[in-house]
Design an enzyme around this catalytic site. Structure first.
Site, PDB file in Angstrom:
ATOM      1  CB  SER A  96      -0.861   0.062   1.259  1.00  0.00           C
ATOM      2  OG  SER A  96      -1.554  -1.123   1.441  1.00  0.00           O
TER       3      SER A  96
ATOM      4  CD  GLU B 180      -4.378   3.216  -5.800  1.00  0.00           C
ATOM      5  OE1 GLU B 180      -4.721   4.402  -5.681  1.00  0.00           O
ATOM      6  OE2 GLU B 180      -3.757   2.607  -4.897  1.00  0.00           O
TER       7      GLU B 180
ATOM      8  CG  ASN C 224      -3.882   3.331   0.808  1.00  0.00           C
ATOM      9  OD1 ASN C 224      -5.104   3.306   0.940  1.00  0.00           O
ATOM     10  ND2 ASN C 224      -3.155   2.242   0.784  1.00  0.00           N
TER      11      ASN C 224
ATOM     12  CG  HIS D 204      -2.902  -0.952  -3.584  1.00  0.00           C
ATOM     13  ND1 HIS D 204      -3.571   0.221  -3.306  1.00  0.00           N
ATOM     14  CD2 HIS D 204      -2.756  -1.578  -2.390  1.00  0.00           C
ATOM     15  CE1 HIS D 204      -3.803   0.290  -2.012  1.00  0.00           C
ATOM     16  NE2 HIS D 204      -3.325  -0.782  -1.434  1.00  0.00           N
TER      17      HIS D 204
HETATM   18  N1  LIG Z   1      -5.370  -4.330   5.035  1.00  0.00           N
HETATM   19  C1  LIG Z   1      -5.695  -3.581   4.010  1.00  0.00           C
HETATM   20  O1  LIG Z   1      -6.752  -2.934   4.043  1.00  0.00           O
HETATM   21  C2  LIG Z   1      -4.820  -3.508   2.782  1.00  0.00           C
HETATM   22  C3  LIG Z   1      -5.368  -3.010   1.579  1.00  0.00           C
HETATM   23  C4  LIG Z   1      -4.578  -3.025   0.431  1.00  0.00           C
HETATM   24  C5  LIG Z   1      -3.265  -3.475   0.505  1.00  0.00           C
HETATM   25  N2  LIG Z   1      -2.755  -3.932   1.696  1.00  0.00           N
HETATM   26  C6  LIG Z   1      -1.375  -4.439   1.681  1.00  0.00           C
HETATM   27  O2  LIG Z   1      -1.447  -5.841   1.561  1.00  0.00           O
HETATM   28  C7  LIG Z   1      -0.333  -6.429   2.223  1.00  0.00           C
HETATM   29  C8  LIG Z   1      -0.840  -7.432   3.237  1.00  0.00           C
HETATM   30  O3  LIG Z   1      -1.572  -6.756   4.244  1.00  0.00           O
HETATM   31  P1  LIG Z   1      -2.665  -7.490   5.137  1.00  0.00           P
HETATM   32  O4  LIG Z   1      -3.460  -6.433   5.787  1.00  0.00           O
HETATM   33  O5  LIG Z   1      -3.349  -8.530   4.346  1.00  0.00           O
HETATM   34  O6  LIG Z   1      -1.723  -8.170   6.247  1.00  0.00           O
HETATM   35  P2  LIG Z   1      -2.075  -9.365   7.244  1.00  0.00           P
HETATM   36  O7  LIG Z   1      -1.215  -9.158   8.434  1.00  0.00           O
HETATM   37  O8  LIG Z   1      -3.547  -9.461   7.445  1.00  0.00           O
HETATM   38  O9  LIG Z   1      -1.617 -10.678   6.431  1.00  0.00           O
HETATM   39  C9  LIG Z   1      -0.289 -10.967   6.084  1.00  0.00           C
HETATM   40  C10 LIG Z   1      -0.139 -12.482   5.892  1.00  0.00           C
HETATM   41  O10 LIG Z   1       1.163 -12.766   5.377  1.00  0.00           O
HETATM   42  C11 LIG Z   1       1.616 -13.954   5.957  1.00  0.00           C
HETATM   43  N3  LIG Z   1       3.074 -14.028   5.846  1.00  0.00           N
HETATM   44  C12 LIG Z   1       4.003 -13.399   6.595  1.00  0.00           C
HETATM   45  N4  LIG Z   1       5.227 -13.743   6.172  1.00  0.00           N
HETATM   46  C13 LIG Z   1       5.089 -14.590   5.135  1.00  0.00           C
HETATM   47  C14 LIG Z   1       5.993 -15.305   4.305  1.00  0.00           C
HETATM   48  N5  LIG Z   1       7.316 -15.187   4.445  1.00  0.00           N
HETATM   49  N6  LIG Z   1       5.497 -16.114   3.330  1.00  0.00           N
HETATM   50  C15 LIG Z   1       4.177 -16.250   3.169  1.00  0.00           C
HETATM   51  N7  LIG Z   1       3.269 -15.598   3.941  1.00  0.00           N
HETATM   52  C16 LIG Z   1       3.721 -14.783   4.918  1.00  0.00           C
HETATM   53  C17 LIG Z   1       1.107 -13.879   7.381  1.00  0.00           C
HETATM   54  O11 LIG Z   1       1.041 -15.171   7.964  1.00  0.00           O
HETATM   55  C18 LIG Z   1      -0.279 -13.260   7.185  1.00  0.00           C
HETATM   56  O12 LIG Z   1      -1.275 -14.241   7.018  1.00  0.00           O
HETATM   57  C19 LIG Z   1       0.458  -5.289   2.831  1.00  0.00           C
HETATM   58  O13 LIG Z   1       1.482  -4.926   1.950  1.00  0.00           O
HETATM   59  C20 LIG Z   1      -0.576  -4.184   2.936  1.00  0.00           C
HETATM   60  O14 LIG Z   1      -0.020  -2.911   2.942  1.00  0.00           O
HETATM   61  C21 LIG Z   1      -3.521  -3.972   2.815  1.00  0.00           C
END
Ligand SMILES: NC(=O)c1ccc[n+]([C@@H]2O[C@H](COP(=O)([O-])OP(=O)(O)OC[C@H]3O[C@@H](n4cnc5c(N)ncnc54)[C@H](O)[C@@H]3O)[C@@H](O)[C@H]2O)c1
Length: 596
Positions: free
Chosen positions: A121, A154, A192, A142
């Site tokens: 993000s 995005e 964002n 994204h």
């Molecule tokens: N939460 C949101 O609203 C949102 C929206 C768009 C983008 N994002 C982006 O998406 C990405 C993920 O965010 P999220 O909120 O889903 O996080 P999250 O913490 O909910 O999930 C992350 C997952 O990655 C896994 N993980 C960690 N290390 C790993 C590895 N080495 N190999 C495989 N899996 C691994 C974890 O076990 C976890 O299940 C981030 O870059 C975030 O900025 C988040």
């Protein structure tokens, strides 16, 4: 010919990853879903099952389609399983070093022609790409939360991303039924960059006890038509993820203090209060992962009795003024059964207001929303006057005269002499300090702000502004009155912009700054906020409706009071106002409305 993607890999099945898996599988693409451990894999699988089961229950997905969807998804622990996929999307936590490590390994494991995408993000896609030997095949894709629902994607190209990779990914987004905007690699991209300053500001309001979590969220939902309030959205995003995004945006985005995470956020993350995913964040949820909010110790009592606690009885209401707001407010009170005395500066003005109220009530009748007898009863409850003396025995006065402090102060001084003791005196000002008008009277404890939104008969929100001298009884009375009007009254402190304008206008101003920097276009920015965040209008659509002059004036007030450098009005906004491009009312603002 766009490239065919038959199998994609998704790394990380958390909040975003599990949703992204669903998006691909729903659209007939085979998915290899990868996590770090068996337990994390199980959690991801459960999230996917829960989401598709809910879609079936809601009738949005046939059972057979759900089963076919699940057959397209294979699960594995570790990146090695991804050796023959066409595209990988990474959705692990928002840490640069972690993402770089994963990309270096993906580069080793995957076929040379595999496209590697990040769902980051806020981190630099460029910095992630250089961890591989194929930065030209690295791109940002994204998705928005929840990925199966939000239409926007995005697409982030770096200076080295190959044009055919961008084109292939754009075609893929279309196949997924998504709308994409393609942009360069800048912290926070479009949505964002415009969203997180606002979210952080809302957390700051909550932290400083400016308003309760329920009131902050209700204000933005009801005042701006947003699908959810900022604190509920933080819980959905995940407070750990939100913290990392803000922290990165602060460091990458020119150290704008508005992106420095509010200290409370760090405390909550450290305490394990991560939002929905941990079952508790700003709100408490039924269980981890559940969207259902359950009451906790901070939940306000919702009964009428609690609202009425300390409230004074109101039967007769005076409304002073003859403009749009006064007219709407008279109608609202009369329809709700109050006896209303309208005071204007002369019989002619009273006649005009009376006509306007009649016209509006008649519209309600024509639309079948109001019975003729109710219209007549409402009109019968209003009396028209041109002298303030007739307000001697009302229980509440609502002032809605011109937005000039000297005028309002003189009026409140007169009301102080005329009205009986115990009356609640309310101002509808949107930008002046309520304490200034309160101090024009000898009874500042009885003075509140009642900030109605335009059009008052339609908008469900009223901001109840309490100054440092307002008594709890006056606030309770104002709240009870809002409830009796069928409106939601949210209580806040006496600061410039109250809740809604203070949170809304800096965001609009940021959108203008983004346009001014040529990062994106009015259309793409409007699309991003509507399709990525569910906003009813994009920032430029809204600015043209509200009026650029009005928006500039509000933004200037906020900047003057809070001295926040990031609130300085965008030069482009000032120039458009100077040029007379004020929005729809002059047929030209950010867009040309002359042909519509
Ligand atoms: N939460 C949101 O609203 C949102 C929206 C768009 C983008 N994002 C982006 O998406 C990405 C993920 O965010 P999220 O909120 O889903 O996080 P999250 O913490 O909910 O999930 C992350 C997952 O990655 C896994 N993980 C960690 N290390 C790993 C590895 N080495 N190999 C495989 N899996 C691994 C974890 O076990 C976890 O299940 C981030 O870059 C975030 O900025 C988040």
């Amino acid at each position: 010919m766009a490239r065919e993607f038959s199998t994609v890999g998704v790394v990380g099945l958390g909040t975003m990853g599990a949703g992204i898996v669903e998006v691909f599988a729903r659209n007939g693409i085979d998915v290899l879903a990868v996590e770090i451990s068996e337990s994390a894999l199980e959690r991801g699988r459960a999230t996917l099952t829960g989401s598709t089961d809910r879609a079936v229950a809601k009738g949005k997905l046939a059972e057979a389609d759900r089963d076919a969807l699940h057959e397209r998804v294979r699960f594995a622990v570790g990146l090695d399983a991804l050796h023959s996929v066409d595209l990988v999307i990474e959705a692990v936590p928002e840490h640069l070093d972690l993402k770089q490590r994963i990309f270096a390994e993906l580069d080793r494991v995957c076929r040379p022609d595999t496209i590697l995408a990040t769902n980051t993000s806020s981190l630099s896609v460029t910095e992630i790409s250089v961890a591989t030997t194929r930065p030209n095949q690295v791109i940002g894709i994204h998705f928005f939360n929840p990925a199966p629902v939000m239409k926007l994607v995005e697409v982030v190209r770096t200076v080295v991303t190959a044009p055919e990779v961008v084109a292939d990914v754009e075609a893929l987004c279309a196949r997924l039924g998504k709308v994409d905007v393609t942009i360069n690699d800048r912290a926070g991209f479009i949505a964002n960059a415009l969203l997180f300053g606002y979210l952080n500001h809302a957390v700051g309001m909550f932290e400083s006890h400016y308003a309760t979590r329920e009131d902050i969220d209700a204000a933005m939902k009801l005042g701006c038509g947003l699908p959810m309030g900022p604190l509920a959205l933080m819980d959905l995003i995940g407070l750990d993820t939100a913290y990392e995004i803000l922290d990165t945006m602060y460091r990458r985005g020119g150290r704008d203090r508005r992106h420095a995470p509010v200290p409370l956020l760090k405390q909550m993350v450290t305490a394990g209060l991560l939002g929905r995913k941990s079952g508790r964040g700003f709100y408490t949820y039924q269980r981890p992962g559940s969207p259902v909010v359950v009451p906790d110790e901070a939940t306000p009592p919702a009964t009428d009795a609690a609202l009425a606690d300390g409230a004074r009885a109101i039967t007769k209401v005076g409304v002073v003024g003859s403009g749009t707001m006064a007219t709407g407010i008279i109608e609202v009170f009369a329809k709700a059964g109050y006896e209303v005395i309208s005071v204007t500066r002369g019989a002619e003005k009273s006649a005009t207001v009376c006509e306007a109220v009649k016209t509006s009530l008649n519209k309600g009748v024509v639309r079948g929303k109001l019975a003729e007898t109710d219209r007549d009863a409402a009109l019968g409850r209003i009396s028209w006057s041109a002298t303030l003396d007739h307000l001697a025995d009302v229980d509440l006065v609502v002032e809605a005269v011109v937005e000039e402090l000297s005028v309002k102060k003189a009026l409140f001084a007169s009301l102080d002499e005329i009205c009986k003791p115990g009356v609640v005196l309310a101002t509808t000002t949107s930008s002046l300090p309520v304490i200034d008008v309160a101090m024009a009277t000898q009874r500042p404890a009885d003075v509140v702000g009642l900030h109605f939104f335009n059009p008052a008969p339609v908008m469900p929100l009223v901001e109840v502004v309490q100054t440092i001298r307002t008594s709890p009884e006056a606030t309770a009375t104002a709240r009870a009155v809002c409830a009796a009007l069928g409106k939601t009254g949210v209580v806040c402190g006496d600061r410039s912009g109250f809740i809604v304008n203070a949170l809304l206008f800096p965001y609009l101003n940021d959108a203008v700054k983004m346009l001014e920097a040529s990062y994106s276009t009015t259309d793409d920015i409007d699309h991003a906020m509507k399709l990525g965040c569910g906003y009813p209008m994009g920032p430029f659509e809204l600015l043209d409706v509200v009026g650029l002059d009005v928006s500039l004036a509000i933004q200037r007030e906020l900047y003057l009071e809070l001295r926040e450098p990031g609130f300085a009005p965008a030069p482009l906004l000032e120039h458009l106002v100077t040029a007379g491009y004020l929005g729809r009312k002059t047929r030209r603002g950010f867009r040309d409305h002359s042909h519509r």
